[in-house]
Design a protein around this motif. Structure first.
Motif, short mmCIF file in Angstrom:
data_model
loop_
_atom_site.label_atom_id
_atom_site.label_comp_id
_atom_site.label_asym_id
_atom_site.label_seq_id
_atom_site.Cartn_x
_atom_site.Cartn_y
_atom_site.Cartn_z
N ASP A 160 0.86 -1.17 0.00
CA ASP A 160 0.00 0.00 0.00
C ASP A 160 0.90 1.23 0.00
O ASP A 160 2.10 1.13 0.26
CB ASP A 160 -0.91 0.01 1.23
N TYR A 161 0.35 2.37 -0.28
CA TYR A 161 1.14 3.60 -0.35
C TYR A 161 0.44 4.69 0.44
O TYR A 161 -0.77 4.65 0.64
CB TYR A 161 1.36 4.03 -1.80
N GLU A 162 1.23 5.65 0.88
CA GLU A 162 0.67 6.81 1.59
C GLU A 162 0.57 8.01 0.67
O GLU A 162 -0.38 8.77 0.74
CB GLU A 162 1.54 7.13 2.81
N GLU A 163 1.57 8.19 -0.19
CA GLU A 163 1.58 9.32 -1.12
C GLU A 163 1.62 8.81 -2.56
O GLU A 163 2.33 7.85 -2.85
CB GLU A 163 2.83 10.19 -0.88
N PRO A 164 0.88 9.44 -3.47
CA PRO A 164 0.94 9.03 -4.87
C PRO A 164 2.31 9.30 -5.47
O PRO A 164 3.05 10.18 -5.02
CB PRO A 164 -0.13 9.86 -5.56
N VAL A 165 2.65 8.53 -6.49
CA VAL A 165 3.91 8.67 -7.22
C VAL A 165 3.62 9.44 -8.51
O VAL A 165 2.58 9.22 -9.13
CB VAL A 165 4.48 7.26 -7.54
N ASN A 166 4.54 10.32 -8.93
CA ASN A 166 4.26 11.07 -10.16
C ASN A 166 4.31 10.12 -11.36
O ASN A 166 4.91 9.06 -11.32
CB ASN A 166 5.18 12.29 -10.31
N SER A 167 3.66 10.52 -12.44
CA SER A 167 3.46 9.66 -13.61
C SER A 167 4.77 9.14 -14.20
O SER A 167 4.87 7.96 -14.54
CB SER A 167 2.68 10.41 -14.69
N ALA A 168 5.76 10.00 -14.36
CA ALA A 168 7.04 9.56 -14.93
C ALA A 168 7.69 8.49 -14.07
O ALA A 168 8.26 7.53 -14.58
CB ALA A 168 7.98 10.76 -15.11
N ASP A 169 7.60 8.64 -12.74
CA ASP A 169 8.18 7.63 -11.85
C ASP A 169 7.39 6.33 -11.89
O ASP A 169 7.98 5.25 -11.75
CB ASP A 169 8.25 8.17 -10.41
N LEU A 170 6.07 6.40 -12.07
CA LEU A 170 5.28 5.18 -12.23
C LEU A 170 5.77 4.35 -13.41
O LEU A 170 5.93 3.14 -13.32
CB LEU A 170 3.79 5.50 -12.43
N VAL A 171 6.01 5.03 -14.53
CA VAL A 171 6.50 4.34 -15.73
C VAL A 171 7.87 3.74 -15.45
O VAL A 171 8.12 2.57 -15.78
CB VAL A 171 6.55 5.30 -16.94
#
Length: 162
Positions: free
Chosen positions: A137-148
């Motif tokens: 699970d996560y607490e903070e979302p990850v930015n789109s470029a880092d998701l990729v």
């Protein structure tokens, strides 16, 4: 750079399989949770011949926690996918796999109706065959470029030959 793989387990109803390759890696996907309306990112290798070899990413959200005709093994999402996206991960905003891209509905009156095998159904399949996996699970979302960047470490293009 091709590696041969062997089908170890499969489920034709889910259209999912476990492939074995002779490669050791510490990069693997982790499953996560999702709800209706949450942001997602679909990754895959659509139209490789025309669009190139690199991974493609599209954003959308979860529109339903059931698939075609209410099938509970699937979920519905709005990020556009194309032939070749199948088998790619569907990520939540923390970078965890919440589904495996499978198909889209197309038609004159249909827009952005795409389906994925639910992460819970995929992990159940793995557990049934004694294949280890992790949830997170996560607490903070990850930015789109880092998701990729995260997904590129464990997402590969699979070509099937008969």
């Amino acid at each position: 750079n091709q590696t041969l793989a062997k089908v170890m387990e499969q489920d034709t109803d889910l259209d999912i399989a476990v492939l074995k390759v002779n490669k050791v890696t510490n990069n693997f996907a982790r499953f996560g949770e999702i709800g209706v309306g949450e942001d997602i990112m679909a990754l895959g290798f659509p139209a490789n011949d025309m669009l190139g070899d690199e991974i493609k990413a599209t954003k959308g959200n979860v529109s339903s926690l059931s698939g075609l005709k209410g099938n509970k093994d699937f979920l519905q999402f709005t990020a556009p996918i194309q032939p070749g996206s199948s088998g790619g991960p569907l990520l939540n905003a923390g970078g965890y796999v919440i589904g495996i891209n499978t198909a889209n509905l197309v038609g004159e009156d249909l827009q952005n109706i795409n389906f994925a095998i639910k992460g819970t159904s995929a992990s159940s399949f793995l557990g049934k065959h004694s294949i280890d996996f992790e949830y997170g699970d996560y607490e903070e979302p990850v930015n789109s470029a880092d998701l990729v960047e995260i997904a590129e470490k464990y997402t590969v293009r699979v070509l099937c030959y008969q």
